[in-house]
Every structure is written in C-alpha cells, then in structure tokens.
Design a protein around this motif. Structure first.
Motif, PDB file in Angstrom:
ATOM      1  N   PRO A 204       0.811  -1.249   0.000  1.00 22.38           N
ATOM      2  CA  PRO A 204       0.000   0.000   0.000  1.00 22.38           C
ATOM      3  C   PRO A 204       0.823   1.267   0.000  1.00 22.38           C
ATOM      4  O   PRO A 204       0.310   2.350   0.224  1.00 22.38           O
ATOM      5  N   LEU A 205       2.165   1.141  -0.148  1.00 20.05           N
ATOM      6  CA  LEU A 205       3.016   2.313  -0.057  1.00 20.05           C
ATOM      7  C   LEU A 205       2.756   3.217  -1.247  1.00 20.05           C
ATOM      8  O   LEU A 205       2.593   2.745  -2.376  1.00 20.05           O
ATOM      9  N   ALA A 206       2.709   4.522  -1.004  1.00 20.76           N
ATOM     10  CA  ALA A 206       2.568   5.501  -2.071  1.00 20.76           C
ATOM     11  C   ALA A 206       3.499   6.664  -1.767  1.00 20.76           C
ATOM     12  O   ALA A 206       4.717   6.510  -1.845  1.00 20.76           O
ATOM     13  N   GLU A 207       2.945   7.884  -1.366  1.00 15.87           N
ATOM     14  CA  GLU A 207       3.789   9.025  -1.095  1.00 15.87           C
ATOM     15  C   GLU A 207       4.573   8.802   0.195  1.00 15.87           C
ATOM     16  O   GLU A 207       4.117   8.150   1.122  1.00 15.87           O
ATOM     17  N   VAL A 208       5.818   9.386   0.231  1.00 15.85           N
ATOM     18  CA  VAL A 208       6.707   9.302   1.378  1.00 15.85           C
ATOM     19  C   VAL A 208       7.122  10.722   1.727  1.00 15.85           C
ATOM     20  O   VAL A 208       7.337  11.545   0.827  1.00 15.85           O
ATOM     21  N   THR A 209       7.195  11.007   3.046  1.00 18.96           N
ATOM     22  CA  THR A 209       7.596  12.348   3.481  1.00 18.96           C
ATOM     23  C   THR A 209       8.903  12.739   2.819  1.00 18.96           C
ATOM     24  O   THR A 209       9.882  11.982   2.855  1.00 18.96           O
ATOM     25  N   GLY A 210       8.937  13.910   2.215  1.00 21.18           N
ATOM     26  CA  GLY A 210      10.111  14.397   1.506  1.00 21.18           C
ATOM     27  C   GLY A 210      10.027  14.212   0.016  1.00 21.18           C
ATOM     28  O   GLY A 210      10.882  14.726  -0.719  1.00 21.18           O
ATOM     29  N   ASP A 211       9.042  13.415  -0.485  1.00 24.64           N
ATOM     30  CA  ASP A 211       8.879  13.250  -1.932  1.00 24.64           C
ATOM     31  C   ASP A 211       8.712  14.601  -2.618  1.00 24.64           C
ATOM     32  O   ASP A 211       8.081  15.501  -2.074  1.00 24.64           O
TER      33      ASP A 211
ATOM     34  N   ALA B 260       4.386  22.053 -12.609  1.00 26.09           N
ATOM     35  CA  ALA B 260       4.403  22.553 -11.236  1.00 26.09           C
ATOM     36  C   ALA B 260       4.886  21.458 -10.323  1.00 26.09           C
ATOM     37  O   ALA B 260       4.522  20.288 -10.485  1.00 26.09           O
ATOM     38  N   SER B 261       5.739  21.840  -9.345  1.00 24.87           N
ATOM     39  CA  SER B 261       6.335  20.873  -8.413  1.00 24.87           C
ATOM     40  C   SER B 261       5.733  21.031  -7.034  1.00 24.87           C
ATOM     41  O   SER B 261       5.424  22.146  -6.598  1.00 24.87           O
ATOM     42  N   TYR B 262       5.644  19.897  -6.311  1.00 23.88           N
ATOM     43  CA  TYR B 262       5.049  19.885  -4.971  1.00 23.88           C
ATOM     44  C   TYR B 262       5.882  18.997  -4.058  1.00 23.88           C
ATOM     45  O   TYR B 262       6.418  17.960  -4.487  1.00 23.88           O
ATOM     46  N   ASN B 263       6.015  19.371  -2.801  1.00 24.84           N
ATOM     47  CA  ASN B 263       6.685  18.580  -1.767  1.00 24.84           C
ATOM     48  C   ASN B 263       5.629  17.989  -0.848  1.00 24.84           C
ATOM     49  O   ASN B 263       4.652  18.655  -0.498  1.00 24.84           O
ATOM     50  N   TYR B 264       5.892  16.701  -0.423  1.00 27.66           N
ATOM     51  CA  TYR B 264       4.964  16.054   0.511  1.00 27.66           C
ATOM     52  C   TYR B 264       5.527  16.214   1.917  1.00 27.66           C
ATOM     53  O   TYR B 264       6.640  15.773   2.204  1.00 27.66           O
ATOM     54  N   ASN B 265       4.742  16.928   2.823  1.00 29.55           N
ATOM     55  CA  ASN B 265       5.260  17.269   4.155  1.00 29.55           C
ATOM     56  C   ASN B 265       4.841  16.285   5.235  1.00 29.55           C
ATOM     57  O   ASN B 265       4.993  16.560   6.421  1.00 29.55           O
ATOM     58  N   GLY B 266       4.334  15.135   4.808  1.00 35.97           N
ATOM     59  CA  GLY B 266       3.894  14.124   5.776  1.00 35.97           C
ATOM     60  C   GLY B 266       2.392  14.055   5.917  1.00 35.97           C
ATOM     61  O   GLY B 266       1.862  13.048   6.392  1.00 35.97           O
ATOM     62  N   SER B 267       1.683  15.176   5.519  1.00 44.54           N
ATOM     63  CA  SER B 267       0.220  15.153   5.591  1.00 44.54           C
ATOM     64  C   SER B 267      -0.433  15.745   4.344  1.00 44.54           C
ATOM     65  O   SER B 267      -1.605  15.491   4.093  1.00 44.54           O
ATOM     66  N   ALA B 268       0.306  16.548   3.567  1.00 39.28           N
ATOM     67  CA  ALA B 268      -0.289  17.165   2.400  1.00 39.28           C
ATOM     68  C   ALA B 268       0.797  17.543   1.410  1.00 39.28           C
ATOM     69  O   ALA B 268       1.985  17.678   1.761  1.00 39.28           O
TER      70      ALA B 268
END
Length: 891
Positions: A812-819, A833-841
């Motif tokens: 079930p792994l998908a986004e990881v903090t820091g992606d 456009a680029s986006y960072n995943y902060n652990g919740s959004a």
C-alpha cells in the motif's frame, strides 16, 4: 338665528355660560338750567365671557366666529339720544365713546351683542338728565332729591320649580350702602350667594323710591320669586359692594364727607373665594390694579384675607361733579389659568341747594317692564293703560291684567311652562311725574320685543331640545359615566376648534404647547404638550414611538434608531451603525460615519475592493490570490524590488526578490536575469530504499602461505567486491588450513591482507559461509514526475496509483515524506508545477527548475537527492548511481 332678549339674568344649564358685562349701564347727565348737557364719561365698555374665558370683540362689519363677539352698528337702538358711531376695540373689549344729542329727559341705548354667531344677547344703557334748577332767592335747604333703586333679594334652592321659603315683614333699604335691614329674611340675602353646582338662584325684586336716605319696603311690594340662573361649573364672579357712591357736597361742590365711599372687592371661583394677596401670581390668588383713576384719590387698600377692603377715598375737586375708579382684577384660578376683568366704581355729588327758599321737590322717574304670554302668532300691541301707581309699583289700565294668564299684559311674568308652545313678549315703560309728590305717573312705552325669541319653546333640562319645528338630543347628566368620562355623540358638535381649559403656548401644531391641548378641525392640526400634528401633516413626538408595524414612505430621521433589546440589538445613531451590543465600542459589528468597518468574522462571496487594509491574523485563500495590474506582494519594509530589507517582494511585472543585502535570490523580469548571493542549500527528497545487495562471489584461493591473522570483524555494511587474484608464486608447502573466519556483520569486506610471498600452491581452502543478508532499509524519499489527466497541474492530479507507477513502490506504499513530484500537463500550455509532501499534504515546492542548473559556486545542503545519478568531477570521476545503488570512482 335665534335672538335672546336678556335684561338682567340669563337662564342656562351649560357649564360655560355666557356672561355679558356693560359698564355705565345707568348714567345721569348733568344739565344746566339753560339746557346744556355734559356728556363726559357717558360711553360704555362691553366685555363678554364664556365661563371664565374672555371673548374677543370684532368690528361691526365682521361676522363673529369661535371665541368672538360683535355689536353691529346698524342694529343698535338709540332712543332720544345718539350713540357713538365709531366704537373702538381695546384688547378684547368693545369701547363706545360718549353719547350726544339727548332729546328728552330719558333716553336708552340697546346694544344687540352677537356672540360667536350663535346667540344674541341685548344690553340696555339708560340715561337721564339731571337738570339744574333755577337759582332762587336764598331760602331753606330744599328737600333731598328723590332716590330710586331696584332692591333684589336672593336665595338658592335645588329646585327650579319650587321657590325657597319666603321672607316676611317690612324692610329698610339704605340708598348709600345698598343694605337691607329689618324684617325676617329667612336665608334671603341682598348679595348674590354662592350657588353650588346643580342648584338654582332665585330672586325677588322691589323698587325703593324716596327723597330720604332710606326707604321702607313691605314684603308685598316684592315681585314673586323667579329663577335667575342655574349654577355653572366653576364660574368666576366678581363682587364690588359699592359700585356707585354719591358724595354730600356744598353748593360750590366741596365734598363734606367721604365716609362710606370705599368698597369691598371679592373674587369667587364657583363657590370658593379666592385669596387676595396683592400679587396674583400663585394659584387661587388675585390682585387689584387701579388702572384708571379720574378726579379722585384712591383710599387705602387693606388685605382682608379672601377679599380686599378699599378705604374711603378723597381728593375730589370742588369743580368736579363726576369721578370714577376702574379696578383691574387679575390673578390665577385654582387650576393655574390666568384671568383679568375690570370693575368700575362711579362717583357723583349731591350738592346742597343754593337758594334760601325751599326748592321744589324733585320729579321722580320710573322705568320697568310688562310681560305678555301669547297663544297665537304675531306680536301683541302695546297696552293702552299708562298709569303707574307709586304705592303699588305697578302699571294699570286697558290691556293690563295681573290676574290674567295669557294674551294680556302683566307686571310680573308667568312662570314659563317648558312644554308650552306660547310666545313671550316684553315692553319697557318709562316716565317722569308731572309734579312732585304725585301718586301716579303717566308712562310711555318702547317697542314690543320678543322676550324669549325661539320660534318654539326650548326645553333646557332632559328630554328633547326642540324649537317647535326640529329637535335634537342634548348632552345630559346621564351621558357622564361614573368613572368621570363623558360620552358625546359627534353628530351633536359642529365647531372650528376644540381646546382644553388649560391651553397655553403655541396651539397651531407647529410646536408643542406649554400646557393643554387643541384640535383645529378646519385644517386637521393637533397641538398638545408631548404630541403635535401641523396642518401640513408634519408630526412630532417628545417621547418614544412604538408600533406593531408600519411603513414610512419618505425619509426617516431621528437621534437613534433601535431594533431589539439588550445586546440582541441593531442601532443607528451619531456613532454609526452597529449590532450585537448596545454600546458602539463593544459591538462585534460596527461601521463609523467615516466608513471604518469592524467585524469579528466575515464571509464575503463576492469581490473585495479596497484602497488599503490590515489583516492581523491568518488569511486563507481557497483558490487563487491574484494581484491586480500594478499590484505588489511583499513583507513589511520590503516595498520594492531594489529593497535590501530582509523579506520577500513580488509584483505583477514578474520582479522577485527573496532575502536581504547579503543573501538573496532575485529574478529581474525586465532582463530575465536570475541572481543569487550567499549559500544556496538544496535539500532533495530522501531516495527510495535500494534493493538488498546480492552475495559477493567467492574469492580465489589464496597462495599457500602462513596463515594470516584473523582479520578484525569489519563494520556492518554491504558485501564488498571479491579481491583480485594474487600472483602465482612458487608452490610452497601445503599450509595448514586456516580457521574459518567468523561471519562478518553485513557490510563492506575487510581490507585484503598483504599477499604472502608466493610459495608452493597449497591446497585450496574451503569456501567461507555466506554472510546473512542485511535488513531492508526504509524507503527513502524520491523525485519523480507524473502526467496529469488534462490541462491542470494542481496537486490534486497526484494519486497513489500514479506515484506507484512512477516509483515502482508496492501497495500500500505511495507518497513518502520528503517526496518531490512534478506534475506535467497532458495537454495545453500550462507550465509544470512541483510539490513537496510534508507528511500530511502536498505543498507547492519552494523552488523548481525545469531545465539545467549551473552553479559557479558551492551548492550546500543537508542532503542532495537525485532520482537517477549525480556526477562529480570534470571527467565524471565520481558517479553516484541511484538506479543501480552504487558509487563508482574512476582514477
């Protein structure tokens, strides 16, 4: 219009009856032996009151309306004399000047007074000559002249049909004082008593006539008792006990005695005597001002409590035969209403004869009235009988029958039957005896007049008020409720205005009154102390306006508009508009007159347009924050692209500045240049965890030699590469089999030992046991890109399935903090456009470079991440290969 002929008393049951005052109603004109008449002070002043309110006189040609009266010059009857043809109005009084041209020894003037164009009351002024006798030889003082007076005795009773108990005996009347003494009065008085409301004033009259200072009058000489008036409601009455006085004087006119020339003045409101205090400003008090003093000095005034005593007068000059004093009585009623009325005291002289011989006795003059009750239409003729007998005081002869009932002339009127349809007439008789001390006089008659000039008889108490052809129901006692309220049928009232008795101040509705209320029916104006409506419809209230509902068609103005109560309220006043609190400064929503808005919470679905503003908290933008043309977005102090203040600046030209004078990142939109100073630390996302390393291949047999010391256990790490084969050496003696080295912790192989000197190849040693696989590392962050489903490049395009496809991560792994994920539009012209995943959004990346980055300086950071490789050195001597999980260093 009905005409009322009222000679002395008016009968009424109205609360505010009319009172007509006429001064100088009996006047003697001094006449010399040559016939020269002195007309000084022979005019009269007419004043009219309704209750206690004085009405306004108007000119002869003006029709009187509410609160007015007039005397039409052409309607005045002046018999044997000429009335003043140019009367004047003084205040509210009508003033006639001196009369002229008397043609007989007796004369009369009848003034018809039209009051409010509703009722006409006639008043008669009688005038006679006082002829100076011829000067004879000196002789004894002549006998005193003949004195005549009408003597009235009054009593009150609750019945208007049964007279009070009669008096009896013989009475003595004193001409100088008006006192009645002797006999048994049986509660009858020579002064008018106070008549309580609901009672009636009865009167009996007789004529006193003598050439002495007194006259004896028998009871039989008095007329039958008749009702003079009914009580009014709090009517004002003024008593002047000595309205006329004659001074004894010498033939030269020198007054020999002023005794008895003073007077007592009393003022009554209803049955209550008001107090004399000489000031007359407090409720229930009055004063007297001697406004006109002619040829006399006023006596000493003494406050006697409820009345004023004026002492004997003085100072009448020898050459002055006539004098007068007008007392203006003014004060305040018990209810605070002011009043004022004039009272006149007149004076004459009785001069001693200048002849020594006895003078001829004076000739007596009489006048009076006969009465006729007629059962048929048309006025009766004057009687033929003309004999007046002094001893009986009656006129007799043809056409006169005091024993009769109707259709004959009588000396005393019959008691009127309220239900009778008969008509009542009267005629005045007058005459002077032909010779002194005669027993009779031949009288003359004036015109016959209708005594009560209704076309029918009017009923004044109860039932239907009728004039013979039409009728109406009057206001009766039963119409007044027990609680003090009065029921009035509006059909019974036709008038111009309705006013309260205490009305004062402005009364036309343009301002509030000082007291009381007035309604002007002709133009709709209403005036009161706290509410008013002007004739143009403008209304005003001095208190609060409360209504269940309403509509204002025009402007609404006022000091405060308030809806609700306590703090659940909306208000508008001089502070501004506000709601949620009764105090402006505490209201959660308020707007000042200058437009300053304060609101603790605001949801605005439309556009906000403002020239300036401050947000003290967090501003959340759900969609786009767009700067208008020429707009700027900056932190405090950094207001321009060139500013070196630490902070952030962005404008709609594209200029961007982040940092201060030392450390900054800038983009100049005009040149397209990006400039940077200081250190740029870029922390890449943590890469994905690499797959477990495979076991290293077995190393070649080492050359036979001395058994090397067991190498220290290497640090845990991934398996190292197999060492290179050593050079063949001479075959040495077969060495002993080296002990099997302990399995090293997972990690790099230990450093190969120094090759021993080649010897004879020994027997190959047994392969060492493979080391255990190291633990799987956690997935590191990664940089990857995905393609959107359309033209958008928002973070909403990033899905778990697209992440797994891009990274190879297993469910079930998908986004990881820091992606870091770059979204590329599948179609359209939108930039990636680029986006960072902060652990919740997913949040927008601080900086994204779509292309190559060239840095001539140092790039420093906590970590540098690449989803593929990082190459270092001019020839690529160091390769960090994330794809194959290796680092290659080429020498």
């Amino acid at each position: 219009m009905p005409t009322y002929e009222i000679e002395k008393y008016a009968i009424t049951t109205e609360a505010d009856a009319y009172t007509v005052n006429i001064t100088n109603d009996a006047k003697t004109l001094p006449t010399t032996t040559g016939g020269t008449v002195t007309y000084d002070d022979s005019g009269t002043t007419i004043s009219v009151f309704k209750g206690t309110k004085q009405l306004q006189a108007v000119a002869s040609g003006t029709t009187p309306t509410f609160d007015q009266f007039r005397v039409a010059q052409g309607d005045i009857t002046d018999t044997n004399i000429t009335v003043d043809s140019s009367p004047s109005i003084s205040g509210k009084d009508l003033v006639f000047g001196n009369v002229s041209s008397i043609t007989a020894s007796q004369a009369t003037i009848t003034y018809p007074i039209n009051i409010e164009n509703v009722i006409t009351i006639s008043k008669t002024q009688s005038l006679s000559k006082s002829i100076q006798g011829d000067t004879g030889a000196t002789g004894a003082t002549g006998a005193a002249g003949l004195n005549t007076a009408t003597v009235s005795l009054y009593n009150k009773n609750t019945s208007d049909s049964s007279a009070p108990s009669a008096f009896s005996g013989t009475f003595t009347y004193t001409f100088a004082t008006g006192a009645v003494t002797g006999g048994t009065l049986n509660s009858w008085t020579a002064t008018i008593p106070t008549v309580p409301q609901g009672s009636f004033l009865w009167v009996r009259q007789a004529t006193a006539s003598a050439n002495t200072s007194t006259d004896t009058i028998a009871t039989s000489e008095f007329s039958a008792a008749v009702v003079a008036s009914a009580s009014g409601t709090d009517g004002m009455s003024f008593v002047l006990t000595n309205s006329s006085h004659t001074f004894p004087a010498s033939s030269a006119g020198a007054v020999s005695s002023y005794t008895g020339s003073g007077t007592i003045i009393e003022v009554y409101e209803g049955s209550t005597a008001l107090a004399y205090d000489g000031t007359g400003t407090a409720d229930g008090t009055w004063k007297s001002t001697e406004s006109t003093i002619t040829n006399i000095s006023v006596g000493t005034k003494t406050d006697s409590g409820t009345y004023l005593t004026v002492g004997d007068h003085s100072g009448v000059a020898n050459g002055t035969d006539l004098s007068k004093i007008i007392y203006t009585i003014s004060g305040v009623r018990a209810n605070g209403t002011a009043f004022s009325t004039p009272l006149q005291q007149s004076f004459s002289k009785s001069k001693a004869g200048v002849t020594p011989d006895d003078g001829d006795p004076g000739l007596r003059t009489i006048q009076g009235y006969l009465f006729y009750e007629k059962t048929t239409a048309g006025a009766p003729s004057a009687p033929s009988g003309t004999t007046y007998t002094f001893s009986t005081g009656v006129v007799s002869g043809t056409g006169i029958n005091d024993s009769g009932t109707t259709n004959t002339w009588k000396n005393i009127p019959r008691t009127q039957d309220a239900t009778s349809s008969n008509t009542f007439y009267t005629i005045r008789y007058f005459g002077t005896e032909a010779s002194a001390s005669a027993s009779t006089i031949t009288v003359s008659y004036s015109s016959v007049v209708q005594h009560t000039s209704f076309s029918g008889v009017v009923t004044f108490s109860g039932g239907t008020l009728t004039d013979g052809s039409s009728s109406t129901t009057p206001l009766e006692a039963s119409d007044v409720g027990s609680g003090g309220s009065t029921t009035i049928d509006g059909a019974r009232i036709t008038t111009g205005t309705i006013s309260s008795s205490n009305l004062s101040g402005t009364s036309d509705g343009s301002a509030f009154t000082s007291a009381g209320m007035r309604i002007t029916l002709s133009n709709g104006a209403i005036a009161s102390k706290n509410f008013r409506v002007a004739s143009d419809g403008t209304a005003a209230f001095s208190g609060a306006l409360s209504a269940a509902s309403g509509t204002f068609g025009g402007a609404l103005s006022g000091g405060t508009i308030s809806i609700g109560s306590s703090n659940n309220i909306f208000k508008a006043d001089s502070n501004g508009i506000y709601l949620g609190n009764a105090t402006f400064g505490s209201a959660p929503f308020r707007v000042t007159p200058a437009g300053a808005l304060t609101a603790t919470g605001t949801t605005i679905s439309g556009a906000i347009t403002a020239t300036s503003g401050t947000f003290s908290g967090t501003v959340n933008v759900g969609s786009n924050l767009i700067l208008a043309s020429g707009g700027k977005f900056y932190t405090p102090g950094k207001t321009s692209f060139a500013s070196t203040t630490n902070g952030f600046y962005l404008d709609t030209t594209g200029d961007f500045n982040l940092g201060d004078a030392t450390n900054y990142l800038k983009y100049d939109a005009s040149s397209g240049a990006v400039s940077m100073a200081g250190t740029l630390n870029i922390t890449g996302p943590t890469g994905a965890t690499g797959a477990a390393g495979s076991d290293g291949s077995d190393g070649d047999d080492g050359a036979t030699g001395a058994t090397g010391a067991t190498g220290a256990t290497g640090a845990a790490g991934s398996d190292g590469s197999d060492g290179s084969d050593g050079s063949d050496g001479a075959t040495g003696a077969t060495g002993a089999t080296g002990a099997t080295g302990a399995t090293g912790a997972a990690g790099s192989n230990g450093t190969n030992g120094t090759d021993g000197t080649n010897g004879t190849n020994g027997t190959n040693g047994t392969n060492g046991t493979d080391g255990d696989d190291g633990d799987d590392g956690s997935h590191g962050s990664a940089y990857y890109s995905i393609e959107s489903s359309g033209t958008g490049v928002t973070s909403g395009e990033i899905t778990d399935a697209k992440i797994r496809t891009a990274t190879g991560r297993a469910s079930p792994l998908a986004e990881v903090t820091g992606d870091t994920c770059t979204v590329v539009a599948a179609s359209g012209s939108a930039s990636p456009a680029s986006y960072n995943y902060n652990g919740s959004a997913w949040v927008t990346a601080t900086m994204s470079i779509d292309g190559s980055l060239v840095a001539t300086g140092t790039i420093a950071g906590g970590s540098i991440s690449s989803s593929t490789t990082i190459t270092c050195g001019s020839a690529g001597q160091v390769l960090i290969d994330g794809t194959n999980n290796r680092i290659l260093i080429t020498d």
